[in-house]
Structure formats: C-alpha cells, structure tokens
Design an enzyme around this catalytic site. Sequence first.
Site, mmCIF file in Angstrom:
data_model
loop_
_atom_site.group_PDB
_atom_site.id
_atom_site.type_symbol
_atom_site.label_atom_id
_atom_site.label_comp_id
_atom_site.label_asym_id
_atom_site.label_seq_id
_atom_site.Cartn_x
_atom_site.Cartn_y
_atom_site.Cartn_z
ATOM 1 N N HIS A 1 0.891 -0.924 -0.138
ATOM 2 C CA HIS A 1 -0.171 -0.203 0.294
ATOM 3 C C HIS A 1 0.852 0.968 0.176
ATOM 4 O O HIS A 1 2.071 1.644 0.935
ATOM 5 C CB HIS A 1 -0.857 -0.317 0.908
ATOM 6 C CG HIS A 1 -1.862 1.024 1.808
ATOM 7 N ND1 HIS A 1 -3.518 0.675 0.630
ATOM 8 C CD2 HIS A 1 -1.724 1.952 1.706
ATOM 9 C CE1 HIS A 1 -3.849 2.155 0.770
ATOM 10 N NE2 HIS A 1 -2.842 2.637 1.771
ATOM 11 N N ALA A 2 0.566 2.134 -0.777
ATOM 12 C CA ALA A 2 1.509 2.722 -0.914
ATOM 13 C C ALA A 2 1.368 3.974 0.335
ATOM 14 O O ALA A 2 0.502 4.112 0.930
ATOM 15 C CB ALA A 2 1.145 4.722 -2.308
ATOM 16 N N GLU B 1 -3.288 14.789 3.605
ATOM 17 C CA GLU B 1 -4.354 14.309 2.845
ATOM 18 C C GLU B 1 -4.627 15.247 2.097
ATOM 19 O O GLU B 1 -4.598 15.238 0.109
ATOM 20 C CB GLU B 1 -5.517 12.721 3.341
ATOM 21 C CG GLU B 1 -4.857 11.944 4.174
ATOM 22 C CD GLU B 1 -4.576 11.223 3.100
ATOM 23 O OE1 GLU B 1 -4.418 10.781 2.038
ATOM 24 O OE2 GLU B 1 -3.118 10.460 3.785
ATOM 25 N N GLU C 1 1.978 11.089 -2.972
ATOM 26 C CA GLU C 1 2.774 11.330 -1.537
ATOM 27 C C GLU C 1 3.970 12.060 -1.457
ATOM 28 O O GLU C 1 4.280 12.146 -0.847
ATOM 29 C CB GLU C 1 3.304 9.122 -2.049
ATOM 30 C CG GLU C 1 2.534 8.191 -1.956
ATOM 31 C CD GLU C 1 1.337 8.174 -0.696
ATOM 32 O OE1 GLU C 1 1.643 8.666 0.166
ATOM 33 O OE2 GLU C 1 0.379 7.534 -0.973
#
Length: 614
Positions: free
Chosen positions: A355-356, A413, A386
Amino acid sequence: MKPTFKLTTAAILVAASLSACNGDNTNINDTKAASPASKVLTVQDAEKFLAATEKELVQLNTEGSRAAWINSNFITEDTSALAAAADQKSTEAGVRFAMQAAKFDSVDVNTDQRRKLNILKQSLVMPAPQDSAKSAELAKIGAELNSMYGKGNYTAKSGETLSLGQMTATMATSRDYDELLEMWQGWRTISPEMKPLYMRQVELGNEGAQGLGYADLGAMWRSNYDMSADEFAKELDRLWGQVKPLYDDLHCYVRTELGKKYGEDNVPQNQPIPAHLLGNMWAQSWGNIYDLVAPENADPGYDVTKQLAANNYDEIKMVKGAESFFTSLGFEALPETFWQRSLFTKPADRDVVCHASAWDLDAKDDIRIKMCIQKTGEDFSVIHHELGHNFYQRAYQNQPVYYQNSANDGFHEAIGDTIALSVTPKYLKEIGLIDTIPDESKDIGLLMKMALDKVAFMPFGLMVDQWRWKVYSGEVTPENYNTAWWELREKYQGVSAPIERDINAFDPGAKYHVPGGVPYSRYFLAHIQQFEFHRALCEISGNTDPIHRCSIYNNKDAGTALNKVLEMGSSQPWQQAYKVLTGNEQMDATAIVDYFAPLHTWLKDKNQGKQCGF
C-alpha cells in the site's frame, strides 16, 4: 497516505492496560512523583513537563518509525514483534502524557504551552479509563474487534470462502444484480458479533474521555479542531450544504443510468439507490461504475499508461518526474537517502506491505516512500500525492516535535491530493507525455470520473462520524445502532440497504474505521480542503484557465505560498494556516462547485424532466 506512528489507535488499545494510570510510574514526566502531591502546579511545572516530554517523544517517534518501516518492508514474525513492542512502548507513554497533561487544565499557562498540552491530551483516539481493570478490558476489546474484521470472510453459495479483498473486487467489476447482492450481504455477516464488544468499547471510551475533561468521546474528537465541539459539528453541516446541490444532481443522473442497467423495479427512480450497485462494498465512492454512466464521446484521446510506456518511463523515472513537479515550484530536490532507502518496486524475495505510503523516519531529512509501483497513469498521480506528504514532512522539520504534523488532520491528505489535482492534460503536455491538450468537450468525461470518486464520497465521509457522535452521546442507543446508520445514509447519501436489515445487524461494523476506532471526519475535510487549496494556488499562479484545467507546475509564486503553509506544521490553529493560503480563516466548499461547474451544467441538462431527490 501518511503513516502515523505517534500513538496509533491499535497500539493504544493493545497497551492501555500497561499504562501508568495507577500512579506507580516514577518517570521524570510524572509531576506527582517529581513533587509533593499537595503542591499546586505552576507554569514552571508545565514548562518542565513539556520539555522532558519533548525529548521522550523524539526518541519514541524515531524508534517507532524505524521499527514500523522494517516490519512493512521485511514482514516476519520477528519484525512484527519488534514493531509491536515499539508501538506498545509509545502507547504507554502516550497514555501517561495525556493523563499528566490534563493535570494542567486549571493552570494559567501561555498560549503555546496550552496548545502543546492539548495536543498531548487529544493524541489519544481511544482513551483508557483511569482504572487498570477497565484499561485492560478496553485493550482486549480493541484487539478482538480488529481481529474480527481482519479475519472476516464469507462462504459463498458456490462453496468458495471469500476474503474481503475478493469480495471487493467482485463488487467493483460484476454487473450481475444477484451476485452483487450476495457479496454485499456476505460481508455483513461478519459484524453482528462485534456489536456487544462495540457497545462496551463505547462505554469505556466515554469514561476515558470524561477522565480527560470531555463530555464524551465524540466531543473529545470534535475538540481537536481549534474550535468548540458544537461549532465544529455545525461547520461540517454548513460545508455539506454548499456541496449538496452538486451531489444531488450527480445522484439523480447515476440513479437514472443504473435504472437503465438493472431495471427501474430494482432501482426505483424516486427512492435512494440500493447500496450494492455503486461499485464499492460501502457505496462510498462510485468510480468503478464509470463504464455504466460515462458520457458519450468522453474519451480524451490519450491514455497516460500507454504514454508512460511510449516515453520509456520506468518506476524510478516516474518518481523523478513527480519530484521535478516540486522542484519546479522552488522546493529543494529530495535527499540522496530518499533514493537509497525508499521502496519503489515489489521485491521478488520477500513479502512487503505494498500500500502506497510516505514516511518520515527522523523528523529531519530521512523521508521515503513505500510503493510497489505499477507503470500506470493512476500510479503516476499517486506518486505525486505521496511526495506531497514527503515535502510537507520536510517543510515542518524545524518545528518542535509537538507541531511536526499537519495543521489539522485533514491537511496532510489534502496537500497530497492538491498536488495530484495539478496532474492535468496541460501538465502532461508540458512534461512531454502527450502532444496536444484535448479540447474542452472532453472535459466532461474527466470530470465525471473524478466526481464519482470525490463528490460521491463526501456525504459518506460526513455521516460515519455523525453516527458515532450520536452513539457516544447516547442519542443513539444500542437497539437503534443499525436503524440510525441507515437513516443517516439515506439522509446524506440517498443510499439504502438493498434488503430489509435484521434488528440484530450491525452494518457499521462492516466498515473498518468503526471497529478500528479511526476518526473519519478528516477524510471529509481533506476533500473540502484540496479543492480550495488548488483554487487558491491557481489564483496565486496567475492561472487564466478554468480551475479543473489548471496546473501550478513550474510556478514559483505558488510554490512559495505553499511552502509557507507547510512550514507552519501544526504550530498555529489551522485557521491561521488556511488564511496564509486562501486569505480566509473559514473553509469554503464553493471551490468544489467551481471545479465541477462544467459537469454540473451538463448534469442539470441530463436531469431535465426527471424526478430527482430521495
């Protein structure tokens, strides 16, 4: 995704029973041990406590980060044990810090000290009661709930035992009404046995929050946003009111198209949409049904995945390309250690967590990403996201450890997604991945794809915590858990259970964040903030295109403004960080309305004469 090592929920639950709440602890941070119990605490005591705690936090965060990194990249029983031990150590300290910070509630400390003390108090997501037996019980419940979810499976009518991953894949790709219904029902067979444990977790979590001075656990969560708990709840409803007209038209159009596919007897055109038909196990995002609702002639004329191959992009070149986005804004290049220590491809010789995620191992310059990169357009965009986390982490490295985080829990985020919003056809042309920018007639398809993920998610992002707040306050009682869940889903999403639900069902438990005890409002906030940040940066950059076509690539003015916010970390109320970038201290969801304006016009035209609403 940005992994968090500071007092993670699972670790808190596992180790809460080992905390020093019983007063036996003699650590330097224990003000009771350091001075007579009768002494009135002072500002000087607060300063000593914060200084000692800061040193301990730096050490705990570094140890925890390294242990977690090793475990994610070399998955063995031994590395898992080391990571769990580091988590336990961090959590024991976190419980202790929170309880000690609460002792200074009545001390007249300065603004900076109060902010640090509040951060310590609010870092516990599921606070344990100040009773060793109850703390142990809460820890056990948390572990059991996580285990129930993680081990959940369903034996299908075919006799095959299916994991959540397998069922999720079927929900995304199947267009068989009955198969989708079976998968939907099947996954929800895992959660009824969670209900008694969850009820007790609510009781114990509330008791822990009340021990820290909050009315209940929901009020504690809502108090983490530099405003009162009640003000925060009203703010979310205000923001949703700005987005709802766009969502309502998207809902109306999608319901029509689903009615064409499955029949209006299965999808009544004046009622909520059955939850199993939207391409996602929780109907939280609808991008997987794009093929059913795609506008005609919406193909933009290029495929980023094919263009990456045509231009000889391997995994490293993809990351280098994303790095060049940031350096074009004026940020320094990534350190050499990033390239030496990150994980870019899946190793052939061992198991890793694919998972990134973005990592900051030493709160200085040891930043990394961990991804099993696929050479696709989707992953090219994810890499930009990311690296947004990484550049944020590096920007606030000079802040005290208390403030080495985002301005509120939606910001991290949101920053990553803000960068991804600049991966537009204009940007792709500038870096040579495509030769021409499609004309605006092709924008509707691109906007529809994004709306099915971003706009469709927003009411779900709002209602998960709306439900929990009502549970924690006692407004929703255990016998009404499931009924209240579906009432909120119908109210906000216009989505309904496809079949009548048993009174003992516990459908909230089928969503990981509920049994996992993970607050959810942050995801709603991130969806609001990313579009407002994007609009603000586009204005700063002098952009003259519609904002959905804007990219801030190669604009130093936008980069300077962005960096100023990133450097603040969480040192100021999030409203101050917001003002630096947007000029306002209040969030404004009209940026989403502006971004999707062409699609909204198109949807209104398509919905002419239809009975919308639910």
